[in-house]
Design a protein around this motif. Structure first.
Motif: not given
Lengths: 566, 430, 260
Positions: C55-68
């Motif tokens: 959830i947090k990485s979808i919200m941009g609260l945790m940076p994704a290492e790869s993918g979008w």
């Protein structure tokens, strides 16, 4: 703008360093340096615990509030450095801790704010008392701010036989022995309490009590340090050597050693720095101490920034080299075949000219790459380079297979991840993956997976599970396979030794793999006498064989090193 | 190495000095008071966010960290030129706040250790520089020592311009970004999901803290400057629940303590300003901690005591009411005592409270309710039943639990909620 | 891999090969999923499976290492207003000096932008949202004096005030009373009827099949995603809750060790 460099005296080694260590200055010098060392070391030891327990702020607070205790004791007629003062200081330290706790547990003031409020208030009270009773208290505010390390040696000496120690030094030594003794005696209790207070409580230790005891100890150390470094710079002594040590090691016992060394160095260099520039020795000591931290921060062998960036840079280089190797293998640029054009490779890997040149240079140095005469324009893999490339290819394809079969990714989604992870996996883990997958021959896209080039556990001897269709081999061992490869995964099976016996195989028998079932993994072998056997995975791992033929069916690999040996 | 304080005011009778200060006639007093006012406004405003974001140690770290900058600012002109000193201090504070973040990112050290380290490192270098300046010609008269514990009387009019400009920056930015600052301090994750630049705000706050510290050091000194940031804000947080009022109160507490501390320090030219201001702040805080109407420890204790007295009183009232409902129009104290399982003495003391309110009368050992007491008891009884029904209907608690809860809780129900309950249940029972 | 043209109706949330690391250690591997519109979607999995991380990485609260991640075919940064977020209750300091109404007003800040203050319209909207969650009577209360369920309702009201097309909720049912739980699920269904998409992290398997139209089962990697009746099966649940993939965890450790 004034040129203030004119006020910096020129540094002369003999005057500012050497002469200080000769008579008649030897006594003063050694006592001052010793005092600085003792103060810093004692504070550093306690600091180690403060840092580990995340109580640096409380240490800061107590080093300030102890001033109030000192002032009150002095105003009540206690002597400086007497037992009354140490008791007063310990009580102030305890009172500070309790006050902070009471404040944030009974109101909505958070712990950090409570600490800030309590220590500034009590410290301010101390300073105000000094101001109001300036005539009666024999301390002035400059004491509080900088201390006076240089006056230590001037005091009345305390004689023990031939040895003469100034009273503050003698006191501090006693304190150091006492605190070192306490830490030594309660080493394991303190370790448990700082590592895991809840565990400590369940073991019957009293974490709170130990915490209070530590704060009392800290206060006593601060009193000892007060005269020489002042109330504020004590914070530096508490944190800086301990933090330096923390960067250099992960073991508590070594932290004590390193922080002691850092204290010694900062005292020695700080003293000479202060003498040269004619500045506050305590300030100079702290400056040196923080410089030591900076050095550890930058150049620490494990966690230093330089070491870390070198590691990251190496990892990037390695990744680039490995990609280059694999790219060459895929293009078939091996020893005898036509060599690949380097700049095309660079373009396809997205590398700059410089990185490519660097990678080629490093790979050539390791003997993995053969370059043509006209300076690196054309390159090809050497025999060793090809082995390395196959190892990488194997890791890559196995990981891809794992992602598809166990992690459940779609076949067309695995490539980007596998590309990155393959560089970071150990050979051991790759073999584990191989085993978990049942030693597949091809990846989900049908690309062949190179054989493992690492010899299994003695040269030329494999477990049967590593054989592929068409391989011929002789049985050289029945029983347990190397534990580190398969043992852990096979523990739950029924007694394999009995089952191996059930297969009726004999040592020295020759066999040929004729078929393989991928899921569950079963090897069908034809024995020398024409009979065939179906061998399941867990038994195939336990049958050791020596290969007889070079693998003819492999498309990518030619000879693995063990195969080449005979 | 004694601290040197310029003698602004001649030693004289304390009362004369006191009057002289509070009449604000003297130019020196005006300047000093204005300086303290500016500092109280800027640190009071910013302090609220610092306390709420639990960055209290940051103020302390930056406070100590300005010392080398102040010294270098002095060395540039070899005199206390406000612009140079402020620039030096700002550079040094910014450097320190950057270093804190940098070391934090690259080591396993916890943030409090890192802040302590940066604090003491900068302070150590500053101490060296300061003692070195005192050795050089003219340096001894530098007045730099006034920066350690504060010397408001040393504020010059030129200083005021600098302080004023910097305070304007702080107050202006905080007011313009108030909504975002509150949101980012309350719920950083949510704030960033709606596009509030939380990282930028964090660095902005650090930068503003550095500025606030620089404003404050001349008057309260760098050693105690963190108190100016933390204490007024923490005091205000004990007093009120609205962010706006917190900021306003924090500024007010700061101004009050600043003025009182300043006036005391004017009594004697040897007195530094900082400790007196901080001590006044501490007293205000202690007062609020104990007697804040809502969150004070003492006021809460008093409230609790009153509440329990009231519960006791109304329980007895109800017992009498129930006993009366059954038979006669009076009941014996001893009977009440057995009914309530208390000693007759306890009942008597509670009963005297009832009598004082005119709810009951005692004739011999016969307890009797007055008309007012009867009405009150009826009301209580109805509330109790409503509450009981509410609990059973809404939360499905077993009935014996309800009994006990209702006994205690009906006293807490206000008339408003009772009316709401009533309406709801009348509706339902129709 | 074939590159496809953007479909005419892009899904509300499309997660493509998302790998997320925490302190250099991968905790989510190659999550690849796209969520359908107008559904209540549950994210379930054991503790430490990376539910909140997703959830947090979808919200941009945790940076994704790869993918979008794309929201209606666009990167999140451009579509923030379409996505509402309900964080875990413990993530904030409930002693903070704000009232219930202040908190709900925060939901409108995204639309207001910098410097503008909320006005009468925002206030009315926020009162309406509070009424929807049954908290209108508490608007002027300080948030510290609320029960767990009431706090959750306040967060929901704030999300309502955002008026988003998509809502991501991190464990909204944890520690709330039965009445609140029922009220929340009723509210979610109302939102769903308005064709909004709801992504809910949940860990109670008892209620999960009743609450959700679709489910995403997660354990470091995507185990399954689909309509509840298809994926809420014993084999898939066993796969999700049956412990970690040892090799995957070991690989994560090695990756972290080499990178640090």
């Amino acid at each position: 703008m004034t040129d203030f460099t004119q006020f910096i005296p020129p540094f002369r080694l003999s005057e500012h360093v050497l002469e200080l260590w000769q008579e008649p200055q030897l006594y003063d010098t050694s006592m001052t340096v010793l005092m600085g060392f003792l103060v810093s070391a004692v504070c550093g030891w306690i600091g180690c615990y403060l840092i580990l327990q995340g109580m640096a702020l409380l240490g800061d607070a107590i080093s300030h509030t102890v001033l109030l205790g000192i002032v009150i004791v002095v105003l009540l007629g206690g002597s400086f450095g007497g037992p009354a003062m140490f008791c007063g200081a310990a009580l102030t330290g305890l009172a500070t801790t309790l006050l902070i706790e009471a404040l944030h547990s009974t109101s909505r003031v958070k712990e950090d704010a409570a600490t800030g409020i309590v220590f500034t208030s009590l410290f301010a009270l101390g300073v105000v008392l000094i101001g109001i009773f300036a005539g009666r208290a024999h301390i002035d505010t400059s004491h509080v701010l900088f201390g006076n390390l240089l006056e230590v040696a001037n005091g009345q000496p305390y004689r023990i036989g031939r040895w003469a120690l100034p009273v503050p030094v003698a006191q501090m030594s006693l304190l150091a022995v006492l605190i070192a003794g306490l830490i030594g005696a309660f080493y394991k209790e303190l370790l448990v309490v700082s590592f895991d207070p809840q565990l400590a409580a369940s073991l019957g230790l009293r974490p709170r009590l130990i915490r209070y005891a530590m704060m009392a100890m800290l206060s006593v150390a601060v009193v000892g340090a007060f005269e020489s470094v002042g109330a504020i710079l004590v914070v530096a002594m508490l944190i800086s050597p301990a933090a330096t040590a923390y960067l250099l090691t992960r073991r508590l016992s070594m932290m004590f050693l390193y922080s002691t060394i850092a204290s010694g160095l900062s005292s020695l260099f700080g003293f000479h720095l202060a003498y040269w520039l004619d500045v506050s020795p305590a300030g100079a000591m702290v400056t040196v101490s923080c410089s030591l931290f900076t050095i550890a921060f930058l150049f620490g062998p494990q966690q230093g920034i330089v070491a870390k960036s070198v590691r990251h840079w190496r990892l990037r280089l390695r990744t680039q080299q490995e990609n280059l190797l694999r790219c060459l293998l895929e293009q078939g640029a091996v020893a005898e075949s036509p060599a690949a054009q380097l700049h095309q490779l660079a373009v396809s890997l997205g590398l700059s000219r410089w990185s490519t040149a660097l990678a080629v240079w490093r790979l050539r140095r390791r003997g993995w790459l053969l370059a043509s005469q006209n300076q690196f324009q054309q390159v090809a893999l050497s025999f060793a380079g090809r082995q390395e490339a196959e190892r990488l290819e194997r890791a890559h394809r196995l990981w891809e297979t794992y992602l598809v079969e166990h992690v459940g990714l779609a076949v067309d989604h695995v490539h980007p991840t596998a590309e990155e992870i393959e560089h970071l996996l150990s050979d051991q883990l790759v073999e584990k993956v191989d085993d978990a997958l049942g030693h597949p021959d091809t990846d989900p896209l049908g690309e062949p997976i190179p054989r493992s080039s690492i010899a299994d556990w003695s040269p030329g001897v494999f477990s049967l599970s590593k054989l592929r269709i068409g391989d011929r081999a002789r049985i050289v061992g029945l029983g347990d396979s190397p534990v580190e490869l398969t043992g852990a995964l096979r523990d739950s099976d029924p007694n394999p030794a009995c089952e191996v016996v059930g297969l009726v195989l004999t040592l020295g028998q020759e066999l040929k793999v004729t078929a393989r079932n991928p899921q569950p993994a079963i090897w069908v072998v034809v024995l020398g006498d024409g009979h065939s056997r179906s061998i399941p995975h867990h038994l195939a791992d336990r049958i050791l064989v020596q290969r007889l033929t070079p693998p003819a069916t492999d498309s990518v690999t030619t000879t693995s090193p063990s195969g080449a040996s005979y | 190495m004694f601290l040197h304080f310029p003698l602004v005011l001649m030693e004289s009778n304390a009362w004369t000095q006191f009057v002289r200060f509070w009449s604000f006639q003297d130019r020196a007093v005006q300047t000093a008071a204005l300086g303290v006012l500016l500092l109280a406004i800027s640190s009071g405003t910013l302090g609220c966010f610092i306390v709420l974001r639990r960055m209290s140690l940051l103020g302390d770290s930056l406070g100590h960290a300005v010392l080398p900058g102040v010294c270098i600012g002095y060395l540039v002109q070899l005199r206390k030129d406000p612009w140079w000193i402020v620039s030096g201090a700002l550079v040094s504070a910014f450097l320190a706040s950057w270093l804190i973040g940098f070391i934090r990112r690259h080591t396993r050290l916890k943030s409090d250790a890192v802040m302590g380290l940066v604090l003491s490192g900068f302070y150590g270098v500053g101490t060296m520089l300061l003692t070195w300046i005192q050795r050089i010609p003219a340096g001894n008269q530098s007045g730099l020592n006034g920066f350690l514990f504060g010397q408001a009387s040393a504020i010059s009019e030129r200083d005021l311009y600098v302080m004023g400009a910097l305070s304007l920056v702080i107050v202006g930015l905080v007011m313009a970004l108030f909504k975002e600052l509150v949101l980012a301090s309350f719920d950083e994750g949510f704030a960033s999901t709606i596009g509030v630049p939380v990282r930028t705000l964090h660095y902005l706050l650090m930068g503003l803290t550095a500025i606030a510290v620089v404003i404050a050091i001349q008057a309260v000194g760098l050693v105690l400057v963190s108190a100016m940031l933390i204490t007024p804000a923490a005091t205000a947080l004990l007093a009120t629940d609205r962010m706006r009022s917190v900021v306003i109160l924090s500024v007010l507490f700061g101004v009050f303590s600043g003025m009182v501390g300043l006036s005391v320090s004017f009594l004697n030219s040897h007195y530094p300003t900082g400790p007196f201001v901080v001590l006044t702040l501490a007293l205000v805080f202690a007062g609020m901690y104990l007697f804040s109407p809502r969150y004070g420890v003492a006021s809460r204790a008093i409230r609790r005591r009153r509440q329990s007295q009231r519960t006791q009183r109304e329980n007895v009232l109800k017992s009498i009411y129930h006993s009366l409902a059954g038979c006669a129009n009076a009941v014996k104290i001893n009977e009440l005592a057995t009914l309530r399982q208390e000693t007759p003495a306890e009942i008597r003391s509670t009963f005297s409270m009832l009598m004082r309110r005119g709810w009951a009368q005692l004739e011999g050992d016969q307890a009797r309710l007055t008309d007012a007491g009867l009405r009150r008891a009826q009301e209580l009884d109805r509330n109790y039943r409503l509450w009981e029904q509410f609990l059973t209907d809404e939360i499905n608690l077993p009935i014996d639990h309800t009994q006990r809860d209702a006994e205690n809780i009906e006293h807490i129900l206000g008339p408003e909620l009772v009316r709401e309950l009533e309406a709801r249940f009348e509706q339902r029972h129709d | 891999m074939s590159t496809t043209a953007v479909p005419p109706n892009p899904p509300p949330i499309e997660v493509h090969d998302l790998t997320v690391s925490y302190d250099k250690k991968p905790v989510l591997w190659n999550i690849d999923v796209s969520f359908p519109e107008g559904q209540i979607i549950g994210i379930i999995g054991p503790n430490g499976a990376g539910k909140s991380t997703l959830i947090k990485s979808i919200m941009g609260l945790m940076p994704a290492e790869s993918g979008w991640v794309k929201v209606y075919g666009q990167p999140l940064a451009r579509q923030r207003r379409l996505v509402g977020y309900v964080p875990q209750r413990e993530s904030v300091d409930w002693d903070f000096p704000v009232t219930v109404r202040d908190v709900v007003l925060m939901g409108t800040y995204g639309k207001l932008g910098l410097f503008r203050r909320p006005g009468k319209a925002e206030r009315e909207l926020c009162d309406h949202c509070l009424m929807q969650v049954g908290m209108a009577a508490f608007a002027d209360r300080q948030i510290a004096n609320l029960s767990g369920g009431q706090r959750q309702r306040v967060f929901l009201a704030r999300a309502l005030a955002q008026d988003s097309r998509i809502y991501l909720m991190d464990e909204p049912f944890v520690g709330v009373d039965a009445a609140t739980e029922a009220a929340i699920i009723e509210l979610l269904r109302t939102l769903k009827r308005q064709n909004r998409t709801l992504l809910v992290v949940h860990h109670d398997l008892q209620t999960a099949p009743e609450y959700f139209d679709s489910m995403l089962m997660l354990n470091m990697r995507l185990v399954a995603f689909g309509p509840t009746q298809e994926v809420f099966t014993t084999p898939l649940l066993q796969k999700t809750y049956g412990g970690r993939l040892t090799i995957l965890s070991e690989a994560a450790e090695q990756v972290a060790g080499t990178r640090r």
